[in-house]
Write an enzyme that holds these catalytic residues in place. Sequence first.
Site, PDB file in Angstrom:
ATOM      1  CB  SER A  10     -26.147 -26.163  -5.780  1.00  0.00           C
ATOM      2  OG  SER A  10     -24.981 -25.787  -5.066  1.00  0.00           O
ATOM      3  CE1 TYR A  55     -23.205 -27.633  -9.927  1.00  0.00           C
ATOM      4  CE2 TYR A  55     -22.820 -26.148  -8.081  1.00  0.00           C
ATOM      5  CZ  TYR A  55     -23.367 -27.306  -8.591  1.00  0.00           C
ATOM      6  OH  TYR A  55     -24.083 -28.146  -7.770  1.00  0.00           O
TER       7      TYR A  55
END
Length: 284
Positions: free
Chosen positions: A139, A152
């Site tokens: 990501s 995250y």
Amino acid sequence: MTHKTVLITGASGGFGKAFTKRFLQEGYQVIATVRNEDKKSIVLDGLSEEQLKRLSFVLLDVTDEQSIVQFQVFLRKINRIDILINNAGFAVAGFTEELTISEYKMQFDTNFFGVIRVTNAVLPLMRSQGFGRIINISSISGLIGFPALSPYASSKHALEGYSESLRLEVKSFGIDVILIEPGSFQTNIWSSGTYLSKKAGHPNSPYKSLFSSMNERMLAESQRYGDPFLVANLVVSIATSNKTPSLRYTVGKGVKLSLFVKHLLPWKIWERLVLRQLNGKGKR
């Protein structure tokens, strides 16, 4: 199996479903992993009869050791795996002070240790066949830290370092390791599919104002989030290319510009810009 084979974890998710459909369109034999039987219907939706013949399912929870053992038993029956796509993952959202260590561990167990478990199970087969590509879905959060996403972002930063090391370790076996770093693709950290801290947005939270401004901004921008098939097309092009793939591929609107600006600017200026966008307090 006469077709090239791709194994996709988390196949029922937004990216996972797109990956499954695109590789079936390319003529691949697709092994789709899902955590439970109910998830199969999500993957099957919209597939042709011919595509269904080349699709098989494996039940796999990347956080469960017994499930991994059963997965290894399954792999002993497979002749080849050309592509492994480590896609299973989710986001833990909340502010660091209000999150527990257990919540951080839960995040890492899927996004980081889950990748290692699956990869270690597949590597012996790829080494014996002398080729393979391992595509890890990272990501932009693996390159840029964002508030309210520290679990995250931390898990994706860890995935970046792991993938870089692994690539150097397995290169001599004919195996390539690739990182895909998407931006925002029709997801919202506060929406379903994301674990949101119970304290996030609580009226008594010291971060209530930041939560509200972030939530409003993300809801306003959600209509501009990209189509997961853009990422799927990139992954297919990497998988099918005869050229040696690079380590990192960024994808998504504004991602390359954001990374360029972050690396170009001194941290103090970058910080000011980010805070100004989030809550209008970047001039502090």
